[in-house]
Design a protein around this motif. Structure first.
Motif, PDB file in Angstrom:
ATOM      1  N   ARG A 145       0.821  -1.213   0.000  1.00  0.00           N
ATOM      2  CA  ARG A 145       0.000   0.000   0.000  1.00  0.00           C
ATOM      3  C   ARG A 145       0.860   1.270   0.000  1.00  0.00           C
ATOM      4  NH1 ARG A 145      -4.801   1.979  -0.087  1.00  0.00           N
ATOM      5  NH2 ARG A 145      -5.548   3.532   1.355  1.00  0.00           N
ATOM      6  N   ASN A 146       1.899   1.329   0.823  1.00  0.00           N
ATOM      7  CA  ASN A 146       2.738   2.526   0.871  1.00  0.00           C
ATOM      8  C   ASN A 146       3.484   2.742  -0.446  1.00  0.00           C
ATOM      9  OD1 ASN A 146       1.935   3.225   3.433  1.00  0.00           O
ATOM     10  ND2 ASN A 146       3.629   2.179   4.434  1.00  0.00           N
ATOM     11  N   GLU A 147       3.953   1.648  -1.040  1.00  0.00           N
ATOM     12  CA  GLU A 147       4.617   1.752  -2.340  1.00  0.00           C
ATOM     13  C   GLU A 147       3.648   2.263  -3.393  1.00  0.00           C
ATOM     14  OE1 GLU A 147       6.375  -1.935  -3.525  1.00  0.00           O
ATOM     15  OE2 GLU A 147       7.456  -2.163  -1.644  1.00  0.00           O
ATOM     16  N   ALA A 148       2.429   1.763  -3.358  1.00  0.00           N
ATOM     17  CA  ALA A 148       1.414   2.181  -4.322  1.00  0.00           C
ATOM     18  C   ALA A 148       1.076   3.656  -4.142  1.00  0.00           C
ATOM     19  CB  ALA A 148       0.158   1.329  -4.172  1.00  0.00           C
ATOM     20  N   LYS A 149       0.954   4.102  -2.901  1.00  0.00           N
ATOM     21  CA  LYS A 149       0.676   5.523  -2.641  1.00  0.00           C
ATOM     22  C   LYS A 149       1.800   6.407  -3.174  1.00  0.00           C
ATOM     23  CE  LYS A 149      -2.310   5.896   1.379  1.00  0.00           C
ATOM     24  NZ  LYS A 149      -2.419   6.319   2.768  1.00  0.00           N
ATOM     25  N   GLU A 150       3.018   5.990  -2.921  1.00  0.00           N
ATOM     26  CA  GLU A 150       4.172   6.759  -3.380  1.00  0.00           C
ATOM     27  C   GLU A 150       4.220   6.811  -4.909  1.00  0.00           C
ATOM     28  OE1 GLU A 150       8.978   6.477  -3.075  1.00  0.00           O
ATOM     29  OE2 GLU A 150       7.830   5.976  -1.271  1.00  0.00           O
ATOM     30  N   LEU A 151       4.031   5.664  -5.544  1.00  0.00           N
ATOM     31  CA  LEU A 151       4.021   5.595  -7.004  1.00  0.00           C
ATOM     32  C   LEU A 151       2.924   6.483  -7.575  1.00  0.00           C
ATOM     33  CD1 LEU A 151       4.918   4.147  -9.710  1.00  0.00           C
ATOM     34  CD2 LEU A 151       3.060   2.548  -9.225  1.00  0.00           C
ATOM     35  N   PHE A 152       1.730   6.397  -7.001  1.00  0.00           N
ATOM     36  CA  PHE A 152       0.597   7.192  -7.464  1.00  0.00           C
ATOM     37  C   PHE A 152       0.871   8.683  -7.276  1.00  0.00           C
ATOM     38  CE2 PHE A 152      -3.670   9.070  -6.609  1.00  0.00           C
ATOM     39  CZ  PHE A 152      -4.162   8.965  -7.903  1.00  0.00           C
ATOM     40  N   SER A 153       1.389   9.061  -6.131  1.00  0.00           N
ATOM     41  CA  SER A 153       1.705  10.467  -5.858  1.00  0.00           C
ATOM     42  C   SER A 153       2.728  11.008  -6.848  1.00  0.00           C
ATOM     43  CB  SER A 153       2.237  10.639  -4.443  1.00  0.00           C
ATOM     44  OG  SER A 153       1.268  10.285  -3.504  1.00  0.00           O
ATOM     45  N   GLU A 154       3.768  10.231  -7.100  1.00  0.00           N
ATOM     46  CA  GLU A 154       4.789  10.651  -8.061  1.00  0.00           C
ATOM     47  C   GLU A 154       4.192  10.805  -9.451  1.00  0.00           C
ATOM     48  OE1 GLU A 154       8.002   7.829  -7.880  1.00  0.00           O
ATOM     49  OE2 GLU A 154       8.486   8.365  -5.803  1.00  0.00           O
ATOM     50  N   PHE A 155       3.334   9.859  -9.839  1.00  0.00           N
ATOM     51  CA  PHE A 155       2.702   9.939 -11.153  1.00  0.00           C
ATOM     52  C   PHE A 155       1.857  11.206 -11.277  1.00  0.00           C
ATOM     53  CE2 PHE A 155      -0.946   9.456 -13.887  1.00  0.00           C
ATOM     54  CZ  PHE A 155      -0.341   9.147 -15.093  1.00  0.00           C
ATOM     55  N   VAL A 156       1.029  11.475 -10.278  1.00  0.00           N
ATOM     56  CA  VAL A 156       0.146  12.644 -10.331  1.00  0.00           C
ATOM     57  C   VAL A 156       0.964  13.932 -10.402  1.00  0.00           C
ATOM     58  CG1 VAL A 156      -1.551  13.992  -9.026  1.00  0.00           C
ATOM     59  CG2 VAL A 156      -1.805  11.509  -9.218  1.00  0.00           C
ATOM     60  N   ILE A 157       1.996  14.024  -9.601  1.00  0.00           N
ATOM     61  CA  ILE A 157       2.832  15.232  -9.612  1.00  0.00           C
ATOM     62  C   ILE A 157       3.522  15.405 -10.966  1.00  0.00           C
ATOM     63  CG2 ILE A 157       4.921  16.272  -8.624  1.00  0.00           C
ATOM     64  CD1 ILE A 157       3.978  15.024  -5.903  1.00  0.00           C
ATOM     65  N   GLU A 158       4.051  14.323 -11.492  1.00  0.00           N
ATOM     66  CA  GLU A 158       4.780  14.381 -12.757  1.00  0.00           C
ATOM     67  C   GLU A 158       3.870  14.649 -13.952  1.00  0.00           C
ATOM     68  OE1 GLU A 158       7.495  11.372 -15.422  1.00  0.00           O
ATOM     69  OE2 GLU A 158       7.549  11.165 -13.241  1.00  0.00           O
ATOM     70  N   HIS A 159       2.629  14.179 -13.899  1.00  0.00           N
ATOM     71  CA  HIS A 159       1.736  14.275 -15.056  1.00  0.00           C
ATOM     72  C   HIS A 159       0.524  15.168 -14.802  1.00  0.00           C
ATOM     73  CE1 HIS A 159       3.995  10.553 -15.810  1.00  0.00           C
ATOM     74  NE2 HIS A 159       3.922  10.955 -17.061  1.00  0.00           N
ATOM     75  N   LYS A 160       0.616  16.067 -13.835  1.00  0.00           N
ATOM     76  CA  LYS A 160      -0.554  16.874 -13.468  1.00  0.00           C
ATOM     77  C   LYS A 160      -1.107  17.696 -14.629  1.00  0.00           C
ATOM     78  CE  LYS A 160       2.431  20.394 -11.533  1.00  0.00           C
ATOM     79  NZ  LYS A 160       3.268  20.560 -10.389  1.00  0.00           N
ATOM     80  N   GLU A 161      -0.229  18.217 -15.487  1.00  0.00           N
ATOM     81  CA  GLU A 161      -0.700  19.012 -16.630  1.00  0.00           C
ATOM     82  C   GLU A 161      -1.476  18.135 -17.615  1.00  0.00           C
ATOM     83  OE1 GLU A 161       2.602  19.060 -15.755  1.00  0.00           O
ATOM     84  OE2 GLU A 161       2.747  21.048 -14.838  1.00  0.00           O
ATOM     85  N   ASN A 162      -0.985  16.932 -17.864  1.00  0.00           N
ATOM     86  CA  ASN A 162      -1.671  16.020 -18.787  1.00  0.00           C
ATOM     87  C   ASN A 162      -3.025  15.588 -18.236  1.00  0.00           C
ATOM     88  OD1 ASN A 162       0.581  16.175 -20.441  1.00  0.00           O
ATOM     89  ND2 ASN A 162       1.422  14.245 -19.732  1.00  0.00           N
ATOM     90  N   VAL A 163      -3.067  15.317 -16.949  1.00  0.00           N
ATOM     91  CA  VAL A 163      -4.321  14.895 -16.317  1.00  0.00           C
ATOM     92  C   VAL A 163      -5.326  16.037 -16.366  1.00  0.00           C
ATOM     93  CG1 VAL A 163      -5.364  14.170 -14.133  1.00  0.00           C
ATOM     94  CG2 VAL A 163      -3.184  13.171 -14.861  1.00  0.00           C
ATOM     95  N   TYR A 164      -4.868  17.241 -16.064  1.00  0.00           N
ATOM     96  CA  TYR A 164      -5.748  18.415 -16.142  1.00  0.00           C
ATOM     97  C   TYR A 164      -6.256  18.603 -17.576  1.00  0.00           C
ATOM     98  CZ  TYR A 164      -7.187  23.227 -16.621  1.00  0.00           C
ATOM     99  OH  TYR A 164      -7.899  24.360 -16.933  1.00  0.00           O
ATOM    100  N   ARG A 165      -5.363  18.500 -18.535  1.00  0.00           N
ATOM    101  CA  ARG A 165      -5.740  18.679 -19.944  1.00  0.00           C
ATOM    102  C   ARG A 165      -6.780  17.643 -20.371  1.00  0.00           C
ATOM    103  NH1 ARG A 165      -0.875  18.449 -22.433  1.00  0.00           N
ATOM    104  NH2 ARG A 165      -1.133  16.252 -22.874  1.00  0.00           N
TER     105      ARG A 165
END
Length: 158
Positions: free
Chosen positions: A3-23
């Motif tokens: 669970r902690n690894e998944a949270k970290e992976l997810f957080s990193e993904f969201v931060i790195e791709h926030k512009e794409n997700v918003y778009r």
């Protein structure tokens, strides 16, 4: 995946791709504030359903599926999607980031089933297999819809 690894992976993904997700969210709702709300709701949904993420390589398509579903739920809730003969059609765009007016108008005319595939393929740069996963469609259906969407766009652009 723990669970902690998944949270970290997810957080990193969201931060790195926030512009794409918003778009991606913006491409559905055409409103900055609504798109931000959808991104926020999608992040909360993603955090709540991290256990369903089985493979870290699929985090992009897994989260894009959440964003697409949240966007469509928002449009349905706010009556911005109409159902006509079992085909969903977007309400007219309020504002757009596209610079080509002809392309913008041609995209407006596409039924949502084709618009989604064009958007995910060309504006979000997803592979056909990822689109299949995001939209929960067989790969051949994605290919067929992409072909038809491009054909419709070609006709509308002429």
């Amino acid at each position: 995946m723990f669970r902690n690894e998944a949270k970290e992976l997810f957080s990193e993904f969201v931060i790195e791709h926030k512009e794409n997700v918003y778009r991606l969210a913006y491409s559905y709702v055409k409103n900055e504030q609504d798109a931000l709300d959808i991104v926020q709701d999608s992040i909360v949904k993603g955090l709540k359903s991290l256990r369903s993420l089985k493979d870290e390589k699929l985090v992009k398509s897994w989260f894009y599926r959440i964003v697409v579903n949240t966007s469509l739920d928002f449009l349905r809730k706010h009556k911005k999607v109409q159902v006509v003969d079992d085909i969903e059609i977007h309400a007219p765009f309020e504002e757009t980031k596209y610079h080509d007016i002809d392309l913008e108008r041609a995209l407006e005319l596409l039924p949502i089933q084709y618009y989604e595939i064009i958007n995910l393929r060309f504006f979000e740069d997803l592979k056909l297999e990822e689109i299949s996963f995001v939209l929960k469609l067989p790969l051949n259906t994605v290919k067929t819809r992409l072909y038809r969407a491009l054909k419709i766009l070609r006709i509308n652009m002429e």
